[in-house]
Write a protein that holds these residues in place. Structure first.
Motif, mmCIF file in Angstrom:
data_model
loop_
_atom_site.group_PDB
_atom_site.id
_atom_site.type_symbol
_atom_site.label_atom_id
_atom_site.label_comp_id
_atom_site.label_asym_id
_atom_site.label_seq_id
_atom_site.Cartn_x
_atom_site.Cartn_y
_atom_site.Cartn_z
ATOM 1 N N THR A 11 -28.442 -3.336 7.231
ATOM 2 C CA THR A 11 -27.744 -2.051 7.209
ATOM 3 C C THR A 11 -26.911 -1.832 5.950
ATOM 4 O OG1 THR A 11 -25.918 -3.015 8.488
ATOM 5 C CG2 THR A 11 -27.651 -1.843 9.717
ATOM 6 N N SER A 12 -26.730 -2.859 5.133
ATOM 7 C CA SER A 12 -25.931 -2.692 3.909
ATOM 8 C C SER A 12 -26.239 -3.823 2.937
ATOM 9 C CB SER A 12 -24.429 -2.683 4.236
ATOM 10 O OG SER A 12 -24.018 -3.948 4.746
ATOM 11 N N ARG A 34 -26.721 -3.975 13.389
ATOM 12 C CA ARG A 34 -25.898 -3.561 14.526
ATOM 13 C C ARG A 34 -25.411 -2.125 14.420
ATOM 14 N NH1 ARG A 34 -21.079 -7.484 14.936
ATOM 15 N NH2 ARG A 34 -21.127 -7.274 12.669
ATOM 16 N N ARG A 35 -25.755 -1.412 13.340
ATOM 17 C CA ARG A 35 -25.274 -0.046 13.149
ATOM 18 C C ARG A 35 -26.453 0.916 13.157
ATOM 19 N NH1 ARG A 35 -21.290 -1.333 8.099
ATOM 20 N NH2 ARG A 35 -23.048 -2.737 7.598
ATOM 21 N N GLU A 37 -26.776 4.190 12.966
ATOM 22 C CA GLU A 37 -26.855 5.247 11.960
ATOM 23 C C GLU A 37 -27.357 4.704 10.627
ATOM 24 O OE1 GLU A 37 -23.862 8.350 9.640
ATOM 25 O OE2 GLU A 37 -23.319 7.630 11.645
ATOM 26 N N ARG A 38 -26.880 3.529 10.254
ATOM 27 C CA ARG A 38 -27.326 2.917 8.993
ATOM 28 C C ARG A 38 -28.809 2.566 9.056
ATOM 29 N NH1 ARG A 38 -23.447 0.183 5.795
ATOM 30 N NH2 ARG A 38 -21.507 1.369 5.774
ATOM 31 N N LEU A 57 -32.195 -2.624 16.757
ATOM 32 C CA LEU A 57 -30.739 -2.596 16.886
ATOM 33 C C LEU A 57 -30.291 -3.709 17.834
ATOM 34 C CD1 LEU A 57 -28.109 -0.970 16.219
ATOM 35 C CD2 LEU A 57 -28.550 0.311 18.330
ATOM 36 N N ASP A 59 -27.772 -7.754 17.914
ATOM 37 C CA ASP A 59 -26.853 -8.693 17.286
ATOM 38 C C ASP A 59 -27.489 -10.077 17.268
ATOM 39 O OD1 ASP A 59 -24.714 -10.317 16.517
ATOM 40 O OD2 ASP A 59 -23.246 -9.218 17.711
#
Length: 248
Positions: A11-12, A34-35, A37-38, A57, A59
């Motif tokens: 996600t990043s 875990r995000r 939207e990302r 999605l 963990d």
């Protein structure tokens, strides 16, 4: 047949950059995080450029979630174990045990859970490549970083043992150990304190997530008979955990 790449923590930062870079190489991407939207933004970006992306999605700290989401995957040609974090920067007598649990559960146990599921698929297929994202902290422990450094020591040892375990199955294993990389790493470490996080990079041009993704892209395009066991990737201004030249 298009190759399938699974990237955790997509996600990043390094994970997101790697997903984009590998999609550009023609990989079908399965991105976890875990995000929601990302993940949706990443999927839209990849598919908008003509690639293929599936998002999951969950963990990685939960073995049950790992098995539920990764178990059904038919094939994984490339696994990038990127999910990880640093939390807190204090002497051992002042550390927050919740931070310790988060680092150990994500950086070590999460990597193991994912690898346990995916490596079995690779062994059955007789091929595959696993790239673990370590850190220079894995071999150069520093003050205030005892537990984070320990978790990356574990990644380093696991990577070396994994290479031996999977050798006869024709599966490559590589570890990338970056120095200073400007992502959300410091922001997470300092629990959202952006001013403190920004000071980490004062006077330095750090690596970016895209820089690490480029190293991964190079590794996975090498000929079949070549394997990069371990690569240390540093900003030009950083010689190691203890030596950084900061321009005034």
């Amino acid at each position: 047949m298009r190759k399938q790449a699974l990237i955790t923590g997509a996600t990043s930062g390094i994970g997101r950059a790697t997903a984009l870079r590998l999609a550009g190489l023609g990989y079908d991407i399965t991105a976890t995080g875990r995000r929601a939207e990302r993940l949706a933004e990443l999927k839209a970006g990849i598919e908008g450029s003509g690639g293929r992306c599936t998002t999951l999605l969950f963990d990685v700290r939960s073995e049950a979630e790992c098995r539920r989401h990764l178990g059904p995957l038919e094939r994984v040609d490339l696994l990038v174990n990127n999910a990880g974090l640093a939390a807190g920067l204090e002497h051992i007598d002042c550390g927050d045990t919740a931070d310790w649990d988060a680092m150990i559960d994500t950086n070590v146990k999460g990597l193991l859970y994912v690898t346990r599921i995916v490596s079995e698929k690779m062994v059955a297929a007789g091929a595959g490549h696993i790239v673990n994202i370590g850190s220079i902290a894995g071999t150069e422990p520093y003050e205030n970083g005892a537990v984070y450094c320990a978790s990356k020591h574990a990644v380093h040892a696991i990577s070396q043992a994994m290479r031996a375990d999977l050798l006869a199955s024709g599966i490559k294993v590589s570890e990338i150990r970056p120095g200073m990389v400007e992502t959300e790493f410091s922001l997470v470490r300092f629990h959202g304190d952006s001013a403190r996080a920004d000071k980490t990079y004062d006077g330095v041009t750090p690596l970016t997530g895209a820089d690490v993704a480029e190293a991964i892209a190079w590794i996975v395009q090498l000929p079949a008979h070549m394997n990069v066991n371990d690569i240390v990737l540093m900003p030009a201004q950083q010689a190691g955990a203890y030596y950084t030249h900061r321009k005034k």
